[in-house]
Enzyme design. Structure first.
Site, PDB file in Angstrom:
ATOM      1  N   GLU A   1      26.138  20.567 -26.153  1.00 21.33           N
ATOM      2  CA  GLU A   1      26.135  22.025 -26.347  1.00 21.33           C
ATOM      3  C   GLU A   1      24.938  22.673 -25.660  1.00 21.33           C
ATOM      4  O   GLU A   1      25.039  23.784 -25.123  1.00 21.33           O
ATOM      5  CB  GLU A   1      26.130  22.359 -27.842  1.00 21.33           C
ATOM      6  CG  GLU A   1      27.272  21.746 -28.638  1.00 21.33           C
ATOM      7  CD  GLU A   1      28.642  21.981 -28.028  1.00 21.33           C
ATOM      8  OE1 GLU A   1      28.883  23.089 -27.503  1.00 21.33           O
ATOM      9  OE2 GLU A   1      29.474  21.050 -28.067  1.00 21.33           O
TER      10      GLU A   1
ATOM     11  N   GLY B   1      34.023  20.005 -32.912  1.00 24.91           N
ATOM     12  CA  GLY B   1      32.775  19.288 -33.109  1.00 24.91           C
ATOM     13  C   GLY B   1      31.590  20.221 -33.123  1.00 24.91           C
ATOM     14  O   GLY B   1      30.717  20.146 -33.990  1.00 24.91           O
ATOM     15  N   ALA B   2      31.563  21.134 -32.147  1.00 22.06           N
ATOM     16  CA  ALA B   2      30.489  22.113 -32.030  1.00 22.06           C
ATOM     17  C   ALA B   2      30.937  23.161 -31.027  1.00 22.06           C
ATOM     18  O   ALA B   2      31.928  22.986 -30.317  1.00 22.06           O
ATOM     19  CB  ALA B   2      29.180  21.452 -31.590  1.00 22.06           C
ATOM     20  N   MET B   3      30.175  24.264 -30.949  1.00 20.18           N
ATOM     21  CA  MET B   3      30.535  25.349 -30.036  1.00 20.18           C
ATOM     22  C   MET B   3      29.281  25.925 -29.406  1.00 20.18           C
ATOM     23  O   MET B   3      28.304  26.232 -30.095  1.00 20.18           O
ATOM     24  CB  MET B   3      31.309  26.443 -30.774  1.00 20.18           C
ATOM     25  CG  MET B   3      31.680  27.639 -29.919  1.00 20.18           C
ATOM     26  SD  MET B   3      32.730  27.159 -28.532  1.00 20.18           S
ATOM     27  CE  MET B   3      32.409  28.506 -27.402  1.00 20.18           C
ATOM     28  N   GLU B   4      29.341  26.135 -28.078  1.00 17.08           N
ATOM     29  CA  GLU B   4      28.181  26.479 -27.270  1.00 17.08           C
ATOM     30  C   GLU B   4      27.854  27.960 -27.233  1.00 17.08           C
ATOM     31  O   GLU B   4      27.450  28.489 -26.183  1.00 17.08           O
ATOM     32  CB  GLU B   4      28.384  25.980 -25.837  1.00 17.08           C
ATOM     33  CG  GLU B   4      29.490  26.677 -25.062  1.00 17.08           C
ATOM     34  CD  GLU B   4      30.828  25.965 -25.103  1.00 17.08           C
ATOM     35  OE1 GLU B   4      31.662  26.198 -24.192  1.00 17.08           O
ATOM     36  OE2 GLU B   4      31.051  25.175 -26.039  1.00 17.08           O
ATOM     37  N   ASN B   5      27.972  28.671 -28.342  1.00 16.36           N
ATOM     38  CA  ASN B   5      27.589  30.079 -28.359  1.00 16.36           C
ATOM     39  C   ASN B   5      26.174  30.222 -27.791  1.00 16.36           C
ATOM     40  O   ASN B   5      25.259  29.493 -28.174  1.00 16.36           O
ATOM     41  CB  ASN B   5      27.620  30.620 -29.785  1.00 16.36           C
ATOM     42  CG  ASN B   5      28.900  30.278 -30.507  1.00 16.36           C
ATOM     43  OD1 ASN B   5      29.986  30.521 -30.019  1.00 16.36           O
ATOM     44  ND2 ASN B   5      28.764  29.672 -31.677  1.00 16.36           N
TER      45      ASN B   5
ATOM     46  N   HIS C   1      25.549  23.331 -22.058  1.00 18.03           N
ATOM     47  CA  HIS C   1      26.407  24.504 -21.836  1.00 18.03           C
ATOM     48  C   HIS C   1      25.602  25.801 -21.675  1.00 18.03           C
ATOM     49  O   HIS C   1      26.129  26.781 -21.146  1.00 18.03           O
ATOM     50  CB  HIS C   1      27.358  24.681 -23.014  1.00 18.03           C
ATOM     51  CG  HIS C   1      28.623  23.891 -22.910  1.00 18.03           C
ATOM     52  ND1 HIS C   1      29.429  23.907 -21.802  1.00 18.03           N
ATOM     53  CD2 HIS C   1      29.239  23.075 -23.816  1.00 18.03           C
ATOM     54  CE1 HIS C   1      30.488  23.128 -22.017  1.00 18.03           C
ATOM     55  NE2 HIS C   1      30.393  22.610 -23.215  1.00 18.03           N
TER      56      HIS C   1
ATOM     57  N   GLU D   1      36.222  30.390 -29.125  1.00 16.95           N
ATOM     58  CA  GLU D   1      36.933  29.697 -28.061  1.00 16.95           C
ATOM     59  C   GLU D   1      38.247  29.153 -28.620  1.00 16.95           C
ATOM     60  O   GLU D   1      38.246  28.511 -29.685  1.00 16.95           O
ATOM     61  CB  GLU D   1      36.085  28.546 -27.514  1.00 16.95           C
ATOM     62  CG  GLU D   1      36.605  28.014 -26.194  1.00 16.95           C
ATOM     63  CD  GLU D   1      35.693  26.937 -25.605  1.00 16.95           C
ATOM     64  OE1 GLU D   1      35.495  26.930 -24.386  1.00 16.95           O
ATOM     65  OE2 GLU D   1      35.173  26.110 -26.379  1.00 16.95           O
TER      66      GLU D   1
END
Length: 858
Positions: free
Chosen positions: A302, A267-271, A305, A127
């Site tokens: 996350e 911070g984090a990623m919603e894969n 998401h 992203e």
């Protein structure tokens, strides 16, 4: 040349021509330390005879491009980030084979080698538009497809993707091959690959409906002893059950992995089913309860998401706010109902909502539902308005139509658009049907107009000292008026003999129009303090009447409940930064409040605000006295704090930010050398670096001490802490070396750049840093052009993670003039993203100048 940008118009045109069926992506991770092999086969339908493009950023050569069996010349069809495709058929097969570079900036496929044990760690971060750095891709969220990854990697590695990890097949020469099953239909930015020497803990979770969700938590091997998986699994399980009920849809994916990755740029990623999280949430040192709360918020954000973002995806990035704001709202709702953090909304107000108020007063403010013309617009809209203001107005919307109608409409929206794309209009239509309320006017006022109102109590007393009149004045931004109405609770507080403020009465009021009379207060004696937005029912700036300000000045914001304290200190901070109250008066109130503050998140926030008030907003003539008083309070509060308490850690942190005199610096030196001890608080690795950074910044420690500490902590964190400490030293050569490292030809990693800039920018070193103000304005346009979007923003100071290189410590009119001179250049010299960052920083300098002028009076 097309460059790397993509406009909404181009995306809409491409979506009208193309429907993507599937990707088969083969990645060879055994080709060395700099590049990997990437082979993509895309199956898609198209309008016969149409021409369009697919996206690919490949530093190495593009070896092969084959469309429907015909080989295309890469030199002719590939330029910058695009491969031109023409003569398309109804059904098409495209194969692209290329060499792509590993990233050191957290964009694309990031590669890191652990200095502790030599372990190799890879992960993707896609992203906004970085999947094209790993494989050929139609890089827009509405062209969802099924993805199938095949990965060749060293035998001993662990490999994760969106689908469950399959058994590896031997591939010769110490390699194995992992062939993942095809995913559900996903946006490309939510796909993932994580590979390397990861330590992994697995656990199955059984939902309330009996579904088994395999879960995993992973990190670098050298962090394994710090990985508290029990709490992480517990919070995740609670979230899965709660969100299944909230969204009315079972967990959408075959498993759920949470992987803590190094040098993450977010911070984090919603894969989908394979979430990546920054390692700062693996606690190497003593963690506060507030740290655990922030981590829980991130984990649940996350997880939300998976439904709101991955299952149902925005059509274009103008609904980025909805994606992020809803996940923020859902995580807070889940925390308050299912975890021990029942006051999660108070923490949200203290940190994130106040950041949104700050963002909303900047010249770059934008509507919650912002106009996103192209990819460059997106990078600048990951801000407090998108996340926190958005979450606030979603909460207001739920209250406006009623929670039952809100949940009914939400579940209809998810069911209707599962595995597809949707827009804000689709959500509002579902909520309108469920509630029977027309939401167009509400949307225009709250989502489509920028800025925030200010609510101010105005009263007059009669001869008996009772209210002769009482009204709430609503002040809308002059350049962004909007007919917003507010449902508020007016809190009336009285002070007891100990100075504490307790709620004695709460009055509901609907604010609609410039002035709203509150007749229920006429004839009553005034309380000690009036809080207009008690309970935080709306999104607005707050102001106080004179009597309330006198109460706060005398005793501080000593409320018996945490939420009114958070609202009050946020409002006072806003007033101070807008030069409505003097910075020195603000510091006095904040110090009185801090002495009795028990909430760790609120105390941490107070420390940060007081430090900023002293260094940025106080008059230079008052700065030494205020700094000395604050440092003395930090020292005495540290020694008086209960052993092992969160307050003890926070006051030590405050002292490490402010210690100035010989007594305080000697105390820190003795702590570092083990000659002094704090009962209940071992000086662990993280605290040692905090102490040493302050000693280095004040000249009480030098290179030898930093080298010795780096030998004690030869980790990736240790390398960054050491670099920050060296950059903090008050020596010309230290500043020059750090500046060269940040701006030179070979960029450090994203996390190292953050560490260097934080060390470099030290208050109290203004004269040493002044020459670099000119260097910044002379070079920032060139740096912006040759660095990746994320790194350019870090350098310019356009993120919350770092001050960057903008001269924040040099508060004078010359800096404002320098910004204006740069902004006068054309769009090619100063592109939109840099222009926005500079205008925001300029606003900060101007506010500091106004506040200093006010503070110098009286």
């Amino acid at each position: 040349m097309p460059g790397t940008n993509l406009t909404q118009t181009e995306a809409e045109h491409r979506a009208a021509l193309v429907t993507v069926e599937s990707y088969e992506i083969g990645l060879d991770l055994t080709r060395g330390e700099r590049t990997f092999g990437s082979t993509t086969t895309v199956r898609f339908s198209a309008v016969p005879g149409a021409a369009t493009f697919i996206d690919l950023i490949a530093e190495g050569p593009v070896h092969e491009i084959t469309l429907n069996g015909h080989r295309l010349d890469p030199a002719e069809v590939h330029a910058d980030a695009r491969i031109s495709l023409s003569g398309l058929q109804a059904h098409n097969v495209l194969t692209v084979r290329a060499d792509c570079p590993y990233s050191r900036t957290g964009e694309g496929l990031h590669r890191m080698v652990d200095p502790v044990d030599g372990g190799v760690y890879l992960y993707t971060q896609f992203e906004v538009a970085d999947a094209r750095r790993v494989f050929a891709h139609f890089e827009q969220p509405d062209l969802k497809a099924s993805f199938r990854f095949t990965v060749v990697a060293p035998d001993e590695w662990t490999v994760f993707s969106n689908s469950p990890t399959p058994p590896p097949q031997p591939w010769g020469r110490g390699r194995s091959r992992w062939s993942f099953a095809p995913t559900e239909r996903l946006p490309g930015y939510a796909t993932a690959l994580v590979a390397g020497d990861y330590h992994t803990v697995r656990q199955d979770f059984v939902t309330t409906d009996g579904t088994v969700v395999p879960m995993a938590v992973a990190s670098r091997r050298s962090l394994a002893s710090h990985l508290d998986t029990d709490e992480i699994f517990d919070i995740t399980g609670r979230g899965i059950d709660y969100f299944q009920e909230l969204f009315g849809h079972r967990y959408p994916f075959a498993k759920y992995d949470q992987i803590f990755v190094p040098e993450f740029n977010a911070g984090a990623m919603e894969n989908a089913g394979c979430v990546t999280i920054g390692e700062h949430l693996v606690f190497r040192s003593k963690a506060l309860d507030a740290d655990h709360e922030r981590r829980a918020d991130t984990l649940l954000h996350e997880l939300a998401h998976m439904w709101f973002g991955d299952l149902v995806t925005m059509r274009w990035w103008n609904d980025l706010w909805l994606n992020e704001a809803f996940a923020s709202y859902a995580s807070l709702r889940c925390m308050e109902r299912t975890t021990r953090w029942h006051d999660a909304w108070t923490s949200f107000v203290t940190v994130r909502k106040n950041a949104a108020y700050h963002q909303d007063r900047l010249p770059s403010t934008h509507p919650v539902a912002a106009t996103i013309r192209d990819l460059e617009d997106i990078y600048t809209n990951f801000d407090g308005i998108t996340y926190a203001k958005g979450a606030s107005v979603i909460g207001q919307l739920a209250a406006y139509i009623g929670d039952e109608a809100f949940l009914s409409g939400l579940r209809t929206y998810v069911a209707r658009h599962a595995w597809g794309n949707a827009t804000l209009t689709d959500l509002l239509d579902a909520l309108r049907t469920a509630s029977g309320r027309d939401l167009r006017a509400w949307s225009r006022a709250w989502l489509e107009t920028a800025g925030a109102d200010t609510l101010r109590p105005v009263a007059a007393l009669d001869r008996q000292g009772r209210y002769a009149s009482f009204e709430i004045v609503r002040e809308a931004p002059a350049d962004r008026p909007a007919p917003r109405s507010h449902r508020v609770a007016i809190g009336l507080y009285h002070q007891d003999t100990t100075g504490s403020l307790s709620l004695t009465r709460r009055i509901a009021a609907d604010i609609d129009g410039p002035r709203t009379v509150v007749p229920r207060l006429i004839g009553e004696p005034p309380p000690d303090l009036v809080l207009v937005n008690d309970g935080d029912l709306t999104y607005t700036h707050l102001r106080f009447d004179d009597r309330s300000l006198r109460t706060l000045s005398a005793a501080g914001a000593d409320f018996t409940a945490p939420l009114p304290r958070a609202l009050t200190m946020g409002a006072l901070t806003d007033m101070m930064e807008n030069a409505e109250i003097r910075a020195s008066d603000y510091v006095a109130v904040a110090m009185r409040t801090a002495r009795r503050e028990s909430d760790t998140e609120a105390l941490r926030s107070l420390h940060r605000r007081v430090h900023s008030a002293i260094e940025l907003f106080a008059a230079p003539s008052r700065r030494s006295r205020l700094a000395a008083e604050w440092a003395a309070l930090a020292h005495s509060a540290l020694l008086a704090a209960p052993p092992g308490s969160d307050a003890q850690v926070l006051w030590l942190d405050a002292l490490c930010d402010t210690a100035e005199n010989a007594e305080q610096l000697t105390f820190l030196t003795r702590l570092l050398r083990g000659h002094e001890a704090l009962d209940g608080l071992p000086i662990d690795t993280g605290l040692r670096w905090s102490v040493l950074r302050r000693l280095a910044a004040t000249g009480w420690a030098g290179g030898a001490e930093i080298d010795a500490e780096a030998d004690r902590d030869p980790t990736a964190d240790g390398l960054r802490y050491a670099a920050a400490a060296r950059a903090a030293m008050p020596r010309a050569e230290a500043k020059a070396a750090s500046w060269a490292r940040m701006t030179g030809g070979e960029s450090p990693s994203n996390e190292m750049l953050v560490a260097l800039s934080r060390g470099f920018q030290q208050y109290g070193q203004e004269e040493l840093l002044r020459p670099y103000a000119g260097e910044f304005f002379a070079t920032i346009s060139e740096l912006w052009a040759r660095r990746t979007p994320q790194m350019a923003r870090l350098l310019a100071g356009g993120t919350t993670k770092t001050p960057g290189l903008y001269p924040i410590t040099v508060v004078d009119h010359g800096v404002v003039v320098a910004v204006d001179t740069l902004l006068a250049r054309d769009e090619r010299s100063v592109p939109a993203g840099l222009r926005r960052t500079l205008s925001e920083r300029r606003d900060g300098t101007r506010r500091a100048l106004r506040a200093r002028r006010l503070d110098a009076t009286g």
